[in-house]
Enzyme design. Sequence first.
Site, short mmCIF file in Angstrom:
data_model
loop_
_atom_site.label_atom_id
_atom_site.label_comp_id
_atom_site.label_asym_id
_atom_site.label_seq_id
_atom_site.Cartn_x
_atom_site.Cartn_y
_atom_site.Cartn_z
N TYR A 242 -2.99 11.01 0.99
CA TYR A 242 -3.51 10.79 -0.36
C TYR A 242 -3.41 12.07 -1.18
O TYR A 242 -3.07 12.06 -2.35
CB TYR A 242 -4.97 10.33 -0.31
CG TYR A 242 -5.18 8.88 0.00
CD1 TYR A 242 -5.49 7.98 -1.02
CD2 TYR A 242 -5.11 8.41 1.30
CE1 TYR A 242 -5.71 6.65 -0.74
CE2 TYR A 242 -5.33 7.08 1.59
CZ TYR A 242 -5.63 6.20 0.56
OH TYR A 242 -5.84 4.88 0.84
N ASP B 79 0.84 -1.19 0.00
CA ASP B 79 0.00 0.00 0.00
C ASP B 79 0.88 1.25 0.00
O ASP B 79 1.81 1.35 -0.80
CB ASP B 79 -0.93 -0.04 1.22
CG ASP B 79 -2.10 0.91 1.06
OD1 ASP B 79 -3.13 0.52 0.52
OD2 ASP B 79 -1.95 2.07 1.46
N HIS C 50 -4.30 -7.94 0.65
CA HIS C 50 -3.65 -6.63 0.72
C HIS C 50 -2.88 -6.44 2.02
O HIS C 50 -1.85 -5.77 2.04
CB HIS C 50 -4.73 -5.55 0.58
CG HIS C 50 -4.22 -4.17 0.47
ND1 HIS C 50 -3.52 -3.72 -0.63
CD2 HIS C 50 -4.29 -3.10 1.32
CE1 HIS C 50 -3.20 -2.44 -0.46
NE2 HIS C 50 -3.66 -2.05 0.71
#
Length: 466
Positions: A387, A251, A444
């Site tokens: 982000y 990630d 993930h």
Amino acid sequence: MTNERIDDTAKFHETREGVSSRARRNILAVSAIGGNFLPLLLAAVSYAQTVQTVDAQAFVTSPLPTKQTAAAKDDSIRPFHINIPEEQLVELRKRIAATRWPDRETVSDESQGIRLAEVQVLLQYWGTGYNWRNIEAKLNALPEFVTTIDGVDIQFIHVRSREPNALPLILTHGWPGSPLEFLKVIGPLTDPVAYGGRAQDAFDVVIPAIPGYGFSGKPTDLGWNPDRVARAWDVLMKRLGYTRYVSQGGDHGSVISDALARQAPPGLLGIHLTMPATIPANLVKGINSGDPAPTSLTAAELRAYNALSTFFGKNAAYGAMMVTRPQTIGYALTDSPGALAAFTYEKIAEWSDSDGHPDRVIGRDEILDDITLYWLTDTGASSSRFYWENNNNNFSATAQKTNQIKVPVAITVFPHEIYRAPESWSRQAYPSLYYFHEAAKGGHFAAWEQPELFSEEIRAAFRSVR
């Protein structure tokens, strides 16, 4: 080879506080992000940190301010202890009990989002059966530290192996994870013999919390993007006395490890990724637009193309919100335990190899440890800003400039990752790729879901670069 080390206790000084940051990001870069493990630095006035000074050998408790003064130029490494005030836990339970629920979804699947009944069950347990003190005690039993780098306090766990030639390894989480993702791999990595491995495969493990996450400081200036975090990670490893080390991430951690590899600081021996950036340049537009896949793709490439097209077309709304409006979503994540739980649990369920039931592979309490960490550290908005700062497509080889990476690269593909990177794309994206393996299970949150398998992959991947 024997890695240079220093005694952490030789660097413990008086407590200091710190926080600082940056920002900027773009909606086209909506990418997936995940995480595990953290102990250090409460960035809120209501928190308390207990630190043992070297000189006095006495415990001193002092409140941590939200910000750190610019004058705090301190490269010391300080011990860290978590002690969340009971009133904060009581207040959390009250908020959970007062949740105002939306009406039920009008479909019988997840197509409108995580279902009402599922969130109600989760919050019922969170408010009445869950105990934060269990994870707090577990973290405080580990070596937890904080150090200030580039104006921001970086909280981290640092566990040294008893093996003399252990290889230093920095593990980086993502969203909606945290350093907690890596707790179950500390033992297998630092003491491989006890877990059926070989002494020569041992690691010293460093697990930091990304600025704006967990107990690390919250940046208040712009620019805390993956490149800046990567530079901070190199400073951290050098400050710990390591002249040679390796980096691993999934990630956000993969993006940060990519950035670190591009920078290629002296002593970085290699990186390992579980969410590599491999989409070829000629396929990015079609994937983002939901176009049919080209007929020339192999079976593995077609599977990856379709998975990414589905992700960007149906499952990336969370990222679009954080990329473009992190402050707006931050109000919900900061004020409502129900919003925080639903927003994060949905992705843990969707991205784990669990058929939508992450409790079966991670554990309900461990998932709530992670969610509670976000709540208690008030990092719903600050973690979202990462982000906004990272304005590149995290799956695009071109956006991540993977062709600039010269240090050795290892990739493990877990079957329930957001997309299964094909070996053909991986070798094209990373010219220095030397290890590629597809795991039998896991998703993930590989270290969180399959700690033994993850540890075996890390040992195998870095065996040749020691």
